[in-house]
Design an enzyme around this catalytic site. Structure first.
Site, PDB file in Angstrom:
ATOM      1  N   PHE A   1       0.840  -1.197   0.000  1.00  0.00           N
ATOM      2  CA  PHE A   1       0.000   0.000   0.000  1.00  0.00           C
ATOM      3  C   PHE A   1       0.883   1.258   0.000  1.00  0.00           C
ATOM      4  O   PHE A   1       1.802   1.364   0.805  1.00  0.00           O
ATOM      5  CB  PHE A   1      -0.913  -0.009   1.235  1.00  0.00           C
ATOM      6  CG  PHE A   1      -1.750   1.234   1.329  1.00  0.00           C
ATOM      7  CD1 PHE A   1      -2.691   1.544   0.352  1.00  0.00           C
ATOM      8  CD2 PHE A   1      -1.583   2.120   2.386  1.00  0.00           C
ATOM      9  CE1 PHE A   1      -3.440   2.710   0.429  1.00  0.00           C
ATOM     10  CE2 PHE A   1      -2.333   3.283   2.471  1.00  0.00           C
ATOM     11  CZ  PHE A   1      -3.276   3.574   1.489  1.00  0.00           C
ATOM     12  N   LYS A  41       9.718   3.066   6.470  1.00  0.00           N
ATOM     13  CA  LYS A  41       9.105   3.391   7.760  1.00  0.00           C
ATOM     14  C   LYS A  41       9.793   2.683   8.927  1.00  0.00           C
ATOM     15  O   LYS A  41      10.036   3.283   9.973  1.00  0.00           O
ATOM     16  CB  LYS A  41       7.621   3.020   7.717  1.00  0.00           C
ATOM     17  CG  LYS A  41       6.892   3.411   8.975  1.00  0.00           C
ATOM     18  CD  LYS A  41       5.393   3.277   8.845  1.00  0.00           C
ATOM     19  CE  LYS A  41       4.716   3.771  10.116  1.00  0.00           C
ATOM     20  NZ  LYS A  41       3.260   3.724  10.002  1.00  0.00           N
ATOM     21  N   MET A  95      -0.212  32.581 -22.730  1.00  0.00           N
ATOM     22  CA  MET A  95       0.919  32.287 -23.613  1.00  0.00           C
ATOM     23  C   MET A  95       0.521  31.262 -24.672  1.00  0.00           C
ATOM     24  O   MET A  95       0.966  31.352 -25.832  1.00  0.00           O
ATOM     25  CB  MET A  95       2.117  31.781 -22.794  1.00  0.00           C
ATOM     26  CG  MET A  95       3.385  31.651 -23.592  1.00  0.00           C
ATOM     27  SD  MET A  95       3.885  33.220 -24.357  1.00  0.00           S
ATOM     28  CE  MET A  95       5.064  33.846 -23.174  1.00  0.00           C
TER      29      MET A  95
HETATM   30  C1  LIG Z   1       2.245  22.486 -15.568  1.00  0.00           C
HETATM   31  C2  LIG Z   1       2.203  23.139 -16.909  1.00  0.00           C
HETATM   32  N1  LIG Z   1       1.251  22.795 -17.794  1.00  0.00           N
HETATM   33  C3  LIG Z   1       1.207  23.395 -19.013  1.00  0.00           C
HETATM   34  C4  LIG Z   1       2.111  24.334 -19.361  1.00  0.00           C
HETATM   35  C5  LIG Z   1       2.078  24.983 -20.744  1.00  0.00           C
HETATM   36  N2  LIG Z   1       1.836  26.413 -20.626  1.00  0.00           N
HETATM   37  C6  LIG Z   1       2.824  27.334 -20.699  1.00  0.00           C
HETATM   38  S1  LIG Z   1       2.308  28.885 -20.481  1.00  0.00           S
HETATM   39  C7  LIG Z   1       0.705  28.377 -20.340  1.00  0.00           C
HETATM   40  C8  LIG Z   1      -0.389  29.378 -20.105  1.00  0.00           C
HETATM   41  C9  LIG Z   1      -0.312  30.020 -18.773  1.00  0.00           C
HETATM   42  O1  LIG Z   1      -1.505  30.736 -18.556  1.00  0.00           O
HETATM   43  P1  LIG Z   1      -1.649  31.688 -17.306  1.00  0.00           P
HETATM   44  O2  LIG Z   1      -1.189  31.029 -16.084  1.00  0.00           O
HETATM   45  O3  LIG Z   1      -3.029  32.227 -17.266  1.00  0.00           O
HETATM   46  O4  LIG Z   1      -0.597  32.844 -17.615  1.00  0.00           O
HETATM   47  P2  LIG Z   1      -0.538  33.881 -18.839  1.00  0.00           P
HETATM   48  O5  LIG Z   1       0.235  33.250 -19.933  1.00  0.00           O
HETATM   49  O6  LIG Z   1      -1.954  34.170 -19.243  1.00  0.00           O
HETATM   50  O7  LIG Z   1       0.144  35.074 -18.276  1.00  0.00           O
HETATM   51  C10 LIG Z   1       0.610  26.994 -20.452  1.00  0.00           C
HETATM   52  C11 LIG Z   1      -0.649  26.222 -20.412  1.00  0.00           C
HETATM   53  C12 LIG Z   1       3.098  24.644 -18.405  1.00  0.00           C
HETATM   54  N3  LIG Z   1       4.061  25.532 -18.650  1.00  0.00           N
HETATM   55  N4  LIG Z   1       3.106  24.060 -17.188  1.00  0.00           N
END
Ligand SMILES: Cc1ncc(C[n+]2csc(CCOP(=O)(O)OP(=O)(O)O)c2C)c(N)n1
Length: 565
Positions: A113, A163, A479
């Protein structure tokens, strides 16, 4: 005195000077938790709300101080929840030691587990890892773990603790010294290479000093500055190196790479000598490799020999600690200056860079009362006098913060550069605020990334950790949306986040004060209110939804192919 393994862990942590740890309990670490609560006056444990939060907090703690961060999680899902944080620390060379619970030794391999092969799972994303089967080995292993994590090129080390081992008794003895035959980082640069590097720096007409996170890790910032000033070297920092050289310094070029300044990338592209200090020429910096700085000689100083020549061939490799090597170079500079040597005339180069900067500075057009995210970062800089410790998550807001906050000091800027892990910003800021309670700590996050780790609002409330969270809320995975706009013909596939919680109400549900700005005229007041409100605060700043980060070098493109608007 005999004591159980769990107590050995506590004593060893004290011997390492650990005052704070971030963790989450579970069956396999219950002996350890049973001890921890008896020693709260010596080690303060912060109960996070998800193991990833513990890892990011420990990493933010380490990034803000240079000390090794510590996290403690249970076996199985506790360990697997920690893996992203471990991989993040590995990519960004952050010193952390992660203690994981493991099922009792006689059950290992039985699909018991909550069993997961944590040393196996983390082999490729730890600097080193250990499974401690005998309690007598625990103290020496911890000694080694801290040494490995914090020395050479820093990184995460995992100590997996079955553990039963934490319940067995032994005499506590903490080793004073350590010798590891197979691990001896080279600190001094080869004297011949040091001289060759300096010859090239003196002769170069269009040099660029390129400074990475390794210069921060090695505490080489004074030396970087002296070198830049003495040899008149325009200096750029990577995303991870920001603050290693003051942004306001006349020789500062700011950040280079995918979202670097036009003038910075043009300087790299036209340079005849690149001097890399603790940086790794990663793809976000170089763009298309065979087009990178084609006319430049490369000096590459790094403590990790495997980094040199990995992406870009080095003409003058120097293996060594950045600070030690720069001190060697500076000593040689003094000798040459006494002997009457002078650096080549760089004025035409400075003039050219200034022209590029004048032609295409960072740009933001205002649009009535719509909040422009770039202006929010500029306002944050003004209202904090550029003095805050700022963490960012991953996305557009991270790049605007990197471009515009203007970091003057090392360890003022925390973010997830190598792994690019969304969810980093807020818990990392939490760790930084624990480590540096006298500083103002701001987490600039996206509305997407914040939703990945906002459960830590409960943690900042419980311990009254004064992180100011600033959400650049564009209602998108910004982004991703930008790339879809620019490179996928506006096909916004699954990047719209307009269905989102009301962040003000959400923060209030956690008993954290929150303020919102929906118009440009409100931004200043909201940030001021947040700064003046003691304890944790959330700011929900509703920004222009479809703003883009410029410049941008399209993925796989050459630096000079950057798109400016
Ligand atoms: C854990 C994770 N999943 C997916 C991504 C791909 N990714 C890079 S930037 C982004 C968008 C981020 O959006 P937000 O947090 O709203 O920030 P913004 O770009 O709008 O400033 C994503 C999905 C990542 N970097 N990390």
């Amino acid at each position: 005195m005999k004591m159980r393994g769990a107590r050995v862990l506590v004593e060893a942590l004290r011997c390492e000077g650990v005052e704070h740890i971030f963790g989450y309990p579970g069956g396999a670490v219950l002996h350890v938790y049973d001890e921890l609560i008896r020693h709260t006056d010596r080690i303060k444990h912060y109960l996070v709300r998800h193991e990833q939060g513990a890892l990011f907090a420990a990493s933010g703690y380490a990034q803000a101080t240079g000390k090794t961060g510590v996290a403690l999680v249970t076996s199985g899902p506790g360990g697997t929840n920690a893996v992203t944080g471990i991989a993040n620390a590995f990519m960004d060379s952050i010193p952390i030691v992660v203690f994981t619970g493991q099922v009792p030794t006689h059950l290992i391999g039985n699909d018991a587990f909550q069993e997961a092969d944590l040393t196996g799972i983390t082999r490729s994303c730890t600097k080193h890892n250990y499974l401690v089967k005998r309690v007598e080995d625990l103290a020496p292993t911890i000694k080694e773990a801290f040494y490995v994590a914090g020395s050479g090129r820093p990184g995460p080390v995992l100590v997996d603790m079955p553990k039963d081992m934490t319940a067995q008794e032994t005499e506590f003895e903490y080793p004073e010294t350590i010798t590891m035959r197979s691990y001896k980082p080279t600190l001094q640069g080869h004297p011949g290479q040091v001289k060759r590097a300096l010859d090239a720096m003196i002769k170069a007409k269009r040099p660029v000093l390129y400074v990475g996170g390794g210069a921060v890790a090695a505490r080489a910032y004074d030396e970087v500055r002296q070198l830049a000033e003495k040899l008149q070297l325009p200096t750029t920092c990577t995303l991870m190196g920001l603050g290693a050289f003051p942004a306001s310094h006349p020789l500062s070029l700011g950040m280079l790479g995918m979202h670097g300044g036009y003038w910075t990338n043009m300087a790299i592209d036209n340079s005849d000598l690149i001097i890399s200090i603790g940086a790794r020429f990663d793809d976000r910096v170089t763009g298309k490799l065979d087009q990178f700085a084609r006319g430049a000689k490369i000096i590459h100083v790094d403590i990790d020999p495997s980094c040199i020549g990995k992406n870009i061939k080095a003409d003058i490799p120097v293996v060594g600690d950045a600070r030690v090597v720069l001190q060697q170079i500076l000593a040689e500079v003094s000798r040459r200056f006494v002997a009457g040597v002078r650096v080549a005339d760089r004025q035409p180069w400075f003039d050219q860079i200034a022209t590029w900067k004048r032609e295409h500075p960072f740009f933001c057009d205002d649009d009535g009362d719509i909040i422009k995210p770039q202006r929010v970062i500029e306002e944050l800089h003004r209202l904090t006098n550029g003095n805050a410790i700022v963490s960012a998550d991953v996305g557009q807001h991270q790049m605007w913060t990197a471009q515009l906050y203007g970091f003057e000091r090392p360890r003022q800027w925390l973010n997830s550069g190598g792994l690019g892990a969304m969810g980093y910003g807020f818990p990392a800021a939490m760790g930084a605020a624990v480590a540096r309670p006298e500083d103002l700590v701001v987490a600039v996050v996206g509305d997407g990334g914040f939703q990945m780790t906002l459960n830590e609002l409960a943690t900042v409330r419980e311990y009254d950790i004064p992180v100011k969270v600033l959400i650049i809320n564009n209602g998108y995975l910004g982004m991703v949306r930008q790339w879809q706009e620019q490179f996928y013909a506006h096909n916004y596939s699954h990047s719209d986040l307009h269905v989102a919680p009301d962040f003000v109400k959400l923060a209030e549900a956690y008993d954290v004060p929150a303020f919102r700005a929906t118009a440009a005229s409100e931004v200043r007041g909201v940030i001021e209110q947040a700064i003046n409100t003691p304890g944790p605060v959330v700011m929900d700043i509703k920004v222009a939804r479809e703003e883009n980060v410029f410049p941008i070098v399209p993925a796989g493109g050459a630096l000079k192919e950057m798109i400016l608007r």
